[in-house]
Motif scaffolding. Structure first.
Motif, PDB file in Angstrom:
ATOM      1  N   UNK A 143       0.798  -1.233   0.000  1.00  0.00           N
ATOM      2  CA  UNK A 143       0.000   0.000   0.000  1.00  0.00           C
ATOM      3  C   UNK A 143       0.830   1.283   0.000  1.00  0.00           C
ATOM      4  N   UNK A 144       1.921   1.333   0.781  1.00  0.00           N
ATOM      5  CA  UNK A 144       2.694   2.579   0.864  1.00  0.00           C
ATOM      6  C   UNK A 144       3.381   2.894  -0.471  1.00  0.00           C
ATOM      7  N   UNK A 145       3.982   1.885  -1.092  1.00  0.00           N
ATOM      8  CA  UNK A 145       4.663   2.140  -2.359  1.00  0.00           C
ATOM      9  C   UNK A 145       3.655   2.419  -3.468  1.00  0.00           C
ATOM     10  N   UNK A 146       2.487   1.791  -3.405  1.00  0.00           N
ATOM     11  CA  UNK A 146       1.438   2.117  -4.370  1.00  0.00           C
ATOM     12  C   UNK A 146       1.001   3.569  -4.205  1.00  0.00           C
ATOM     13  N   UNK A 147       0.944   4.054  -2.969  1.00  0.00           N
ATOM     14  CA  UNK A 147       0.617   5.450  -2.748  1.00  0.00           C
ATOM     15  C   UNK A 147       1.658   6.373  -3.347  1.00  0.00           C
ATOM     16  N   UNK A 148       2.915   5.988  -3.248  1.00  0.00           N
ATOM     17  CA  UNK A 148       3.983   6.794  -3.836  1.00  0.00           C
ATOM     18  C   UNK A 148       3.888   6.767  -5.362  1.00  0.00           C
ATOM     19  N   UNK A 149       3.557   5.604  -5.922  1.00  0.00           N
ATOM     20  CA  UNK A 149       3.373   5.500  -7.372  1.00  0.00           C
ATOM     21  C   UNK A 149       2.225   6.382  -7.839  1.00  0.00           C
ATOM     22  N   UNK A 150       1.197   6.494  -7.024  1.00  0.00           N
ATOM     23  CA  UNK A 150       0.045   7.347  -7.342  1.00  0.00           C
ATOM     24  C   UNK A 150       0.425   8.831  -7.293  1.00  0.00           C
ATOM     25  N   UNK A 151       1.192   9.213  -6.273  1.00  0.00           N
ATOM     26  CA  UNK A 151       1.439  10.629  -6.005  1.00  0.00           C
ATOM     27  C   UNK A 151       2.693  11.185  -6.671  1.00  0.00           C
ATOM     28  N   UNK A 152       3.670  10.305  -6.967  1.00  0.00           N
ATOM     29  CA  UNK A 152       4.962  10.815  -7.434  1.00  0.00           C
ATOM     30  C   UNK A 152       5.396  10.213  -8.770  1.00  0.00           C
ATOM     31  N   UNK A 153       4.513   9.475  -9.425  1.00  0.00           N
ATOM     32  CA  UNK A 153       4.866   8.823 -10.687  1.00  0.00           C
ATOM     33  C   UNK A 153       3.621   8.710 -11.549  1.00  0.00           C
ATOM     34  N   UNK A 154       3.815   8.153 -12.744  1.00  0.00           N
ATOM     35  CA  UNK A 154       2.672   7.955 -13.641  1.00  0.00           C
ATOM     36  C   UNK A 154       1.845   6.747 -13.254  1.00  0.00           C
ATOM     37  N   UNK A 171      -7.578  -0.142  -6.761  1.00  0.00           N
ATOM     38  CA  UNK A 171      -8.289   0.577  -5.702  1.00  0.00           C
ATOM     39  C   UNK A 171      -7.361   1.549  -4.980  1.00  0.00           C
ATOM     40  N   UNK A 172      -6.117   1.134  -4.743  1.00  0.00           N
ATOM     41  CA  UNK A 172      -5.165   1.997  -4.050  1.00  0.00           C
ATOM     42  C   UNK A 172      -4.727   3.175  -4.912  1.00  0.00           C
ATOM     43  N   UNK A 174      -6.451   4.494  -7.498  1.00  0.00           N
ATOM     44  CA  UNK A 174      -7.538   5.305  -8.014  1.00  0.00           C
ATOM     45  C   UNK A 174      -7.609   5.181  -9.524  1.00  0.00           C
ATOM     46  N   UNK A 175      -8.499   5.948 -10.110  1.00  0.00           N
ATOM     47  CA  UNK A 175      -8.797   5.778 -11.530  1.00  0.00           C
ATOM     48  C   UNK A 175      -7.736   6.349 -12.465  1.00  0.00           C
ATOM     49  N   UNK A 176      -6.972   7.341 -12.012  1.00  0.00           N
ATOM     50  CA  UNK A 176      -6.100   8.062 -12.933  1.00  0.00           C
ATOM     51  C   UNK A 176      -4.777   7.405 -13.273  1.00  0.00           C
ATOM     52  N   UNK A 177      -3.976   6.987 -12.285  1.00  0.00           N
ATOM     53  CA  UNK A 177      -2.634   6.474 -12.575  1.00  0.00           C
ATOM     54  C   UNK A 177      -2.658   5.185 -13.386  1.00  0.00           C
ATOM     55  N   UNK A 178      -1.565   4.966 -14.104  1.00  0.00           N
ATOM     56  CA  UNK A 178      -1.431   3.754 -14.902  1.00  0.00           C
ATOM     57  C   UNK A 178      -1.112   2.559 -14.014  1.00  0.00           C
ATOM     58  N   UNK A 179      -1.651   1.421 -14.385  1.00  0.00           N
ATOM     59  CA  UNK A 179      -1.354   0.167 -13.703  1.00  0.00           C
ATOM     60  C   UNK A 179      -0.951  -0.842 -14.768  1.00  0.00           C
ATOM     61  N   UNK A 180       0.305  -1.295 -14.698  1.00  0.00           N
ATOM     62  CA  UNK A 180       0.862  -2.142 -15.751  1.00  0.00           C
ATOM     63  C   UNK A 180       1.562  -3.353 -15.149  1.00  0.00           C
ATOM     64  N   UNK A 181       0.799  -4.328 -14.643  1.00  0.00           N
ATOM     65  CA  UNK A 181       1.430  -5.514 -14.051  1.00  0.00           C
ATOM     66  C   UNK A 181       2.128  -6.375 -15.092  1.00  0.00           C
ATOM     67  N   UNK A 182       3.188  -7.034 -14.641  1.00  0.00           N
ATOM     68  CA  UNK A 182       3.850  -8.066 -15.440  1.00  0.00           C
ATOM     69  C   UNK A 182       3.137  -9.389 -15.213  1.00  0.00           C
ATOM     70  N   UNK A 256      -9.571  -6.779 -14.016  1.00  0.00           N
ATOM     71  CA  UNK A 256      -9.311  -6.418 -12.626  1.00  0.00           C
ATOM     72  C   UNK A 256      -8.829  -4.985 -12.466  1.00  0.00           C
ATOM     73  N   UNK A 257      -8.513  -4.325 -13.577  1.00  0.00           N
ATOM     74  CA  UNK A 257      -8.136  -2.918 -13.480  1.00  0.00           C
ATOM     75  C   UNK A 257      -6.821  -2.542 -14.114  1.00  0.00           C
ATOM     76  N   UNK A 258      -6.122  -3.494 -14.733  1.00  0.00           N
ATOM     77  CA  UNK A 258      -4.872  -3.154 -15.409  1.00  0.00           C
ATOM     78  C   UNK A 258      -5.154  -2.327 -16.661  1.00  0.00           C
ATOM     79  N   UNK A 259      -4.335  -1.304 -16.873  1.00  0.00           N
ATOM     80  CA  UNK A 259      -4.387  -0.561 -18.132  1.00  0.00           C
ATOM     81  C   UNK A 259      -3.573  -1.261 -19.204  1.00  0.00           C
ATOM     82  N   UNK A 260      -2.572  -1.995 -18.763  1.00  0.00           N
ATOM     83  CA  UNK A 260      -1.573  -2.589 -19.651  1.00  0.00           C
ATOM     84  C   UNK A 260      -1.070  -3.843 -18.954  1.00  0.00           C
ATOM     85  N   UNK A 261      -0.848  -4.908 -19.712  1.00  0.00           N
ATOM     86  CA  UNK A 261      -0.250  -6.119 -19.160  1.00  0.00           C
ATOM     87  C   UNK A 261       1.063  -6.375 -19.892  1.00  0.00           C
ATOM     88  N   UNK A 262       2.141  -6.474 -19.118  1.00  0.00           N
ATOM     89  CA  UNK A 262       3.465  -6.746 -19.673  1.00  0.00           C
ATOM     90  C   UNK A 262       3.695  -8.253 -19.639  1.00  0.00           C
TER      91      UNK A 262
END
Length: 293
Positions: A143-154, A171-172, A174-182, A256-262
């Protein structure tokens, strides 16, 4: 914040990282073909420097190129910022700097990874032409690093995760940031042989607490880590089977919410040890996966 356009499906591969200049022509030709096949982003795996991924930009014209991931302990922020600044402007627009905190047993002086990442991002922000928030993503699991990814990265580029983790990460973030799981895939319609390849590969990651702690949060137990991974664990963190079965698993991550799958193709141990590029598998998956849309 302007975010990179990653496309729906990318290719994650250690073999795309250029360690030996003698292999540059083969990797460059593969990168150009992957672009023509329609993959949206090429992720150089391991802990590549910017220069170890730069050849992918030179070999292509449109596809995005990312690092997954640059270890903040091995690659000082000033060096990463300077290497990024040396890229041509058009190349910088296609480049995504993926950053991560690596693992305690792999890094001398590993301590307070969350605070270390915050300080690293501060250094990048202070660099005149370094990768700003819209051009970097974090290998976030908790959760903490996901928060940093939300606030300080794309956004986030999580590794060794499940579709359930993807839903929690969305969920952590939110709708805006990119989520790109491998997502690791074994394109093999023999279940026994597919599991052997997956289990052989997974064994490298099971001693790493960053991954196992995240899996424990998802409901797995220590017994799932025995014997190089239970079938339940393999089925959650790999896509196994023919192209249709892999499409089903990729769709589950997208739903599940990924924008991109690597997608990382995992070969059998002999082919992997030889450093073979999985060209046949990339071509077959390009026909089955939703590369656009």
């Amino acid at each position: 914040m302007t975010k990179p356009r990653l496309g729906r499906i990318g290719v994650w591969s250690n073999e795309l990282r250029l360690d030996d200049p003698a292999g540059g022509d083969e990797i460059g030709a593969a990168a150009a073909e992957l672009e023509e096949l329609g993959y949206g982003t090429l992720w150089a795996g391991g802990s590549p420097s910017v220069s170890q991924a730069e050849h992918l930009l030179a070999a292509t014209r449109r596809v995005r190129v990312g690092t997954s991931i640059i270890s903040i302990w091995q690659h000082p922020a000033a060096r990463v910022a300077a290497a990024y600044a040396r890229l041509a402007p058009a190349a910088r627009e296609r480049f995504v700097v993926g950053l991560g905190v690596s693992h305690r047993h792999m890094v001398e002086g590993y301590a307070r990874p969350y605070s270390a990442m915050k300080a690293y991002l501060d250094e990048l922000d202070a660099a005149p032409d370094g990768p700003h928030a819209g051009r970097r993503m974090l290998a976030a699991l908790g959760p903490r690093m996901l928060g940093l990814a939300r606030d300080r990265a794309a956004g986030a580029v999580p590794y060794l995760v499940t579709a359930e983790h993807t839903a929690r990460a969305r969920a952590a973030l939110g709708a805006g940031p990119l989520l790109a799981p491998e997502l690791k895939v074994v394109l093999d319609d023999d279940p026994a042989s597919a599991r052997r390849s997956a289990r052989d590969y997974l064994a490298f990651y099971l001693p790493m607490p960053n991954y196992t702690n995240n899996l424990l949060r998802l409901g797995f137990t220590e017994r799932d880590f025995e014997g190089d991974g239970s079938d339940r664990l393999l089925d959650a963190v790999f896509a196994l089977g023919d192209a249709s079965a892999i499409r089903t698993r990729v769709d589950a991550f997208l739903k599940a919410g990924a924008d991109h799958v690597a997608v990382q193709v995992v070969l059998d141990p002999a082919r992997r040890k030889a450093g073979e590029l999985p060209l046949a598998e990339w071509r077959e998956l390009a026909k089955a996966l939703p590369l656009t849309g």
